[in-house]
Design a protein around this motif. Structure first.
Motif, short mmCIF file in Angstrom:
data_model
loop_
_atom_site.label_atom_id
_atom_site.label_comp_id
_atom_site.label_asym_id
_atom_site.label_seq_id
_atom_site.Cartn_x
_atom_site.Cartn_y
_atom_site.Cartn_z
N GLY A 1 0.83 -1.20 0.00
CA GLY A 1 0.00 0.00 0.00
C GLY A 1 0.87 1.25 0.00
N ASP A 2 0.31 2.36 -0.50
CA ASP A 2 1.08 3.60 -0.59
C ASP A 2 1.52 4.12 0.77
N ASP A 3 0.81 3.73 1.84
CA ASP A 3 1.16 4.22 3.17
C ASP A 3 2.15 3.30 3.89
N ASP A 4 2.60 2.25 3.25
CA ASP A 4 3.54 1.32 3.88
C ASP A 4 4.93 1.96 3.97
N PRO A 5 5.52 1.97 5.18
CA PRO A 5 6.85 2.59 5.34
C PRO A 5 7.94 1.95 4.48
N ALA A 6 7.84 0.67 4.20
CA ALA A 6 8.85 0.00 3.35
C ALA A 6 8.82 0.58 1.95
N LYS A 7 7.64 0.92 1.45
CA LYS A 7 7.53 1.50 0.11
C LYS A 7 8.24 2.85 0.06
N ALA A 8 8.06 3.65 1.10
CA ALA A 8 8.72 4.95 1.16
C ALA A 8 10.24 4.79 1.23
N ARG A 9 10.72 3.83 2.05
CA ARG A 9 12.17 3.60 2.15
C ARG A 9 12.75 3.14 0.81
N ALA A 10 12.02 2.25 0.14
CA ALA A 10 12.51 1.71 -1.13
C ALA A 10 12.60 2.77 -2.21
N ARG A 11 11.78 3.78 -2.12
CA ARG A 11 11.73 4.81 -3.16
C ARG A 11 12.37 6.13 -2.75
N ARG A 12 13.08 6.11 -1.63
CA ARG A 12 13.71 7.35 -1.15
C ARG A 12 14.85 7.77 -2.07
N SER A 13 15.22 9.01 -1.99
CA SER A 13 16.36 9.53 -2.75
C SER A 13 17.64 8.96 -2.15
N LEU A 14 18.61 8.68 -3.00
CA LEU A 14 19.87 8.15 -2.52
C LEU A 14 20.67 9.24 -1.82
N GLY A 15 21.20 8.90 -0.65
CA GLY A 15 22.06 9.83 0.08
C GLY A 15 23.50 9.69 -0.40
N THR A 16 24.39 10.40 0.26
CA THR A 16 25.81 10.39 -0.13
C THR A 16 26.40 9.00 -0.02
N ARG A 17 26.14 8.31 1.11
CA ARG A 17 26.68 6.95 1.28
C ARG A 17 26.12 6.02 0.21
N ASP A 18 24.82 6.16 -0.07
CA ASP A 18 24.18 5.34 -1.10
C ASP A 18 24.82 5.57 -2.46
N ALA A 19 25.05 6.83 -2.79
CA ALA A 19 25.65 7.17 -4.08
C ALA A 19 27.06 6.59 -4.20
N GLU A 20 27.80 6.60 -3.08
CA GLU A 20 29.15 6.00 -3.09
C GLU A 20 29.07 4.49 -3.30
N LEU A 21 28.12 3.84 -2.61
CA LEU A 21 27.95 2.39 -2.79
C LEU A 21 27.57 2.07 -4.23
N LYS A 22 26.66 2.86 -4.78
CA LYS A 22 26.24 2.65 -6.17
C LYS A 22 27.43 2.81 -7.11
N GLU A 23 28.23 3.85 -6.92
CA GLU A 23 29.39 4.08 -7.78
C GLU A 23 30.39 2.92 -7.68
N ARG A 24 30.65 2.44 -6.47
CA ARG A 24 31.56 1.30 -6.29
C ARG A 24 31.02 0.05 -6.96
#
Length: 170
Positions: A69-92
């Protein structure tokens, strides 16, 4: 394809989790070794096809997220914007493995702790260096297009990686 690479790809197909044909593995390993393949190259082939099972969450996670459902917290986490650490992991990850798909974004969004472990597991054959980038890409592409596997996302990703690795349509 060289005869050695032909047999290494046959080993990959016979050793994939969706096929597991022991006689074929033995036959093509012996032929590859006889033609000059090294044990390290064959080990890397096995490591590459062992990753096919890791693709299940790349297929399943986006489906699960879409079903929530749209109100499920997991859905929001899965679709969040990537932070700095995330972007570094993605680049690696892209630097080591060569591909990144939407499912990786979902996986990273759901669990910042899981993704580095996943990346380490998936990177093992990419770090060995026994196969060239082109050989590795062709082995993975062949495994992904095998009739017993047929993962569309993985086929597209591995085709892109093969082209980046210097392969052509020929």
């Amino acid at each position: 394809l060289s005869p050695v690479l032909h047999h290494m790809i046959a080993v990959a197909l016979d050793a994939s989790i969706t096929h597991l044909f022991e006689e074929g593995i033995r036959l093509h390993m012996r032929a590859a070794l006889k033609l000059g393949a090294t044990r390290e190259q064959l080990l890397e082939v096995i490591q590459i096809v062992s990753l096919l099972g890791m693709q299940s969450h790349l297929v399943a996670l986006p489906i699960v997220i879409d079903a929530l459902g749209d109100d499920d917290p997991a859905k929001a986490r899965a679709r969040r914007s990537l932070g700095t650490r995330d972007a570094e992991l993605k680049e690696r990850f892209v630097d080591r493995v060569g591909v990144w798909g939407n499912a990786h974004d979902v996986m990273l969004g759901l669990s910042e702790d899981y993704f580095p472990t996943y990346m380490e597991q998936v990177s093992v054959p990419y770090d060995s260096g026994a196969l060239t980038k082109r050989e590795r890409a062709l082995v993975l592409f062949a495994a992904n297009v095998s009739i017993t596997h047929l993962n569309e996302r993985a086929i597209a990703d591995s085709a892109k990686a093969a082209i980046v690795a210097g392969c052509s349509g020929d």
